[in-house]
Design a protein around this motif. Structure first.
Motif, PDB file in Angstrom:
ATOM      1  N   UNK A  26      66.714 -51.988 -48.336  1.00 47.57           N
ATOM      2  CA  UNK A  26      65.767 -51.453 -49.321  1.00 47.57           C
ATOM      3  C   UNK A  26      66.379 -50.264 -50.051  1.00 47.57           C
ATOM      4  N   UNK A  27      66.943 -49.314 -49.323  1.00 46.76           N
ATOM      5  CA  UNK A  27      67.516 -48.122 -49.974  1.00 46.76           C
ATOM      6  C   UNK A  27      68.713 -48.487 -50.839  1.00 46.76           C
ATOM      7  N   UNK A  28      69.451 -49.518 -50.458  1.00 46.18           N
ATOM      8  CA  UNK A  28      70.612 -49.934 -51.262  1.00 46.18           C
ATOM      9  C   UNK A  28      70.189 -50.612 -52.567  1.00 46.18           C
ATOM     10  N   UNK A  29      69.091 -51.362 -52.556  1.00 44.46           N
ATOM     11  CA  UNK A  29      68.680 -52.124 -53.736  1.00 44.46           C
ATOM     12  C   UNK A  29      67.801 -51.321 -54.684  1.00 44.46           C
ATOM     13  N   UNK A  30      67.107 -50.300 -54.188  1.00 41.60           N
ATOM     14  CA  UNK A  30      66.163 -49.561 -55.023  1.00 41.60           C
ATOM     15  C   UNK A  30      66.767 -48.917 -56.278  1.00 41.60           C
ATOM     16  N   UNK A  31      67.993 -48.403 -56.257  1.00 37.88           N
ATOM     17  CA  UNK A  31      68.531 -47.867 -57.517  1.00 37.88           C
ATOM     18  C   UNK A  31      68.594 -48.919 -58.631  1.00 37.88           C
ATOM     19  N   UNK A  32      68.969 -50.138 -58.291  1.00 32.67           N
ATOM     20  CA  UNK A  32      69.024 -51.200 -59.299  1.00 32.67           C
ATOM     21  C   UNK A  32      67.622 -51.566 -59.774  1.00 32.67           C
ATOM     22  N   UNK A  33      66.671 -51.606 -58.861  1.00 30.23           N
ATOM     23  CA  UNK A  33      65.285 -51.891 -59.222  1.00 30.23           C
ATOM     24  C   UNK A  33      64.759 -50.797 -60.146  1.00 30.23           C
ATOM     25  N   UNK A  34      64.984 -49.549 -59.755  1.00 29.50           N
ATOM     26  CA  UNK A  34      64.511 -48.414 -60.557  1.00 29.50           C
ATOM     27  C   UNK A  34      65.107 -48.452 -61.961  1.00 29.50           C
ATOM     28  N   UNK A  35      66.387 -48.690 -62.041  1.00 31.63           N
ATOM     29  CA  UNK A  35      67.046 -48.747 -63.348  1.00 31.63           C
ATOM     30  C   UNK A  35      66.508 -49.890 -64.198  1.00 31.63           C
ATOM     31  N   UNK A  36      66.179 -50.986 -63.551  1.00 32.27           N
ATOM     32  CA  UNK A  36      65.674 -52.152 -64.280  1.00 32.27           C
ATOM     33  C   UNK A  36      64.273 -51.929 -64.843  1.00 32.27           C
ATOM     34  N   UNK A  69      70.240 -41.506 -47.987  1.00 30.93           N
ATOM     35  CA  UNK A  69      70.831 -40.345 -48.650  1.00 30.93           C
ATOM     36  C   UNK A  69      71.413 -40.731 -50.008  1.00 30.93           C
ATOM     37  N   UNK A  70      72.034 -41.894 -50.095  1.00 31.08           N
ATOM     38  CA  UNK A  70      72.530 -42.384 -51.389  1.00 31.08           C
ATOM     39  C   UNK A  70      71.389 -42.557 -52.388  1.00 31.08           C
ATOM     40  N   UNK A  71      70.263 -43.087 -51.921  1.00 32.39           N
ATOM     41  CA  UNK A  71      69.113 -43.257 -52.805  1.00 32.39           C
ATOM     42  C   UNK A  71      68.572 -41.901 -53.257  1.00 32.39           C
TER      43      UNK A  71
END
Length: 106
Positions: A26-36, A69-71
């Motif tokens: 979830x934390x790895x994919x959320x940046x792409x979701x947010x940007x989209x 932390x990356x997110x």
């Protein structure tokens, strides 16, 4: 086989490991979701993420903690440090110290 990981003693070990792996994903994919979806629509949903995010940041599973932390760093860059701090503080002022610690600004 059951394990007492994180105070949950009645879950099978496979399920516990799966749950931490899911958090990592979830934390790895959320940046792409947010940007989209864009900043404005995504910011409406931040409130629902804080508890899980700060829980994951403090967890003992290194991959999950690192992904969280990356997110958090992504959010810091994407919405800005002042907006991020403000949103966190509105949700739970006690998390501000964690925010600063994990972003290296405190």
């Amino acid at each position: 086989k059951h394990c007492g990981v994180f105070g949950v003693s009645n879950l099978p070990c496979d399920l516990t490991v799966w749950a931490w792996g899911l958090r990592w994903q979830v934390w790895k994919i959320l940046p792409a979701v947010a940007s989209s979806v864009g900043k404005r629509p995504f910011k409406k949903h931040l409130e629902s993420l804080w508890e899980a995010l700060f829980y994951s940041l403090r967890c003992a599973v290194p991959l999950t903690s690192a992904a969280a932390q990356d997110f958090l760093r992504f959010l810091n860059t994407w919405i800005g440090p002042q907006m991020l701090r403000s949103r966190v503080e509105q949700h739970n002022a006690a998390y501000v110290a964690d925010l600063e610690r994990f972003l290296g600004s405190g």
